[in-house]
Design a protein around this motif. Structure first.
Motif, PDB file in Angstrom:
ATOM      1  N   ASP A 144       0.827  -1.201   0.000  1.00 56.96           N
ATOM      2  CA  ASP A 144       0.000   0.000   0.000  1.00 56.96           C
ATOM      3  C   ASP A 144       0.870   1.262   0.000  1.00 56.96           C
ATOM      4  N   ASP A 145       1.983   1.211   0.704  1.00 56.93           N
ATOM      5  CA  ASP A 145       2.896   2.356   0.752  1.00 56.93           C
ATOM      6  C   ASP A 145       3.717   2.506  -0.529  1.00 56.93           C
ATOM      7  N   ASN A 146       3.674   1.500  -1.383  1.00 58.11           N
ATOM      8  CA  ASN A 146       4.467   1.506  -2.615  1.00 58.11           C
ATOM      9  C   ASN A 146       3.577   1.225  -3.823  1.00 58.11           C
ATOM     10  N   ASP A 165     -14.384 -10.075  -5.096  1.00 55.58           N
ATOM     11  CA  ASP A 165     -14.269  -8.623  -4.909  1.00 55.58           C
ATOM     12  C   ASP A 165     -13.805  -8.268  -3.506  1.00 55.58           C
ATOM     13  N   ALA A 166     -14.333  -8.971  -2.492  1.00 54.05           N
ATOM     14  CA  ALA A 166     -13.931  -8.702  -1.105  1.00 54.05           C
ATOM     15  C   ALA A 166     -12.466  -9.077  -0.891  1.00 54.05           C
ATOM     16  N   MET A 199      -8.875  -1.041  -1.109  1.00 48.27           N
ATOM     17  CA  MET A 199      -9.967  -0.272  -1.715  1.00 48.27           C
ATOM     18  C   MET A 199     -10.541  -1.138  -2.826  1.00 48.27           C
ATOM     19  N   PRO A 200     -11.702  -0.781  -3.354  1.00 48.30           N
ATOM     20  CA  PRO A 200     -12.218  -1.553  -4.481  1.00 48.30           C
ATOM     21  C   PRO A 200     -11.195  -1.579  -5.624  1.00 48.30           C
ATOM     22  N   ASN A 222      -6.775   4.820 -10.115  1.00 45.28           N
ATOM     23  CA  ASN A 222      -5.921   5.815  -9.464  1.00 45.28           C
ATOM     24  C   ASN A 222      -4.439   5.468  -9.423  1.00 45.28           C
ATOM     25  N   HIS A 223      -4.090   4.202  -9.575  1.00 46.25           N
ATOM     26  CA  HIS A 223      -2.698   3.815  -9.337  1.00 46.25           C
ATOM     27  C   HIS A 223      -2.071   2.923 -10.401  1.00 46.25           C
ATOM     28  N   GLN A 224      -2.819   2.577 -11.440  1.00 46.31           N
ATOM     29  CA  GLN A 224      -2.267   1.661 -12.434  1.00 46.31           C
ATOM     30  C   GLN A 224      -2.258   2.299 -13.816  1.00 46.31           C
TER      31      GLN A 224
END
Length: 104
Positions: free
Chosen positions: A29-31, A68-69, A77-78, A85-87
């Protein structure tokens, strides 16, 4: 003074495994700049693999967890939100390295 090495109990091992897994998720998550394709190229696994392993472990334990879960647990996050947002799109270099890796 050196501590005497004693075998871990199953409970201690489970607690350490769980803490290590949470630390891995926090590290990922931090990276977020480390893309899944890069993880696959270098480590032969990615966040999606982790979510599938998580889901499989839940299934093995008889615990109802949706795909999904499981992804949301791994991504924090979903999945669609994370992807948006990140890919970024894979670069030509990443695609070539991925192709070379998966051709083995």
């Amino acid at each position: 003074m050196t501590k005497t090495k004693t075998p871990l109990t199953q409970s201690e091992q489970d607690a350490l495994d769980a803490a290590t897994f949470r630390r891995l998720l926090a590290h990922l998550d931090d990276n977020k700049d480390v893309q899944n394709i890069d993880l696959i190229i270098t480590g032969n696994f990615c966040r999606n693999c982790l979510s599938k392993w998580y889901k499989s472990s839940a299934d093995d334990a008889g615990i109802a967890v949706s795909d999904d879960a499981a992804r949301e647990r791994i991504y924090g996050m979903p999945y669609g939100e994370w992807k948006d947002n990140h890919q970024p799109p894979a670069t030509e270099a990443q695609l070539a390295a991925f192709k070379a890796r998966t051709a083995k």
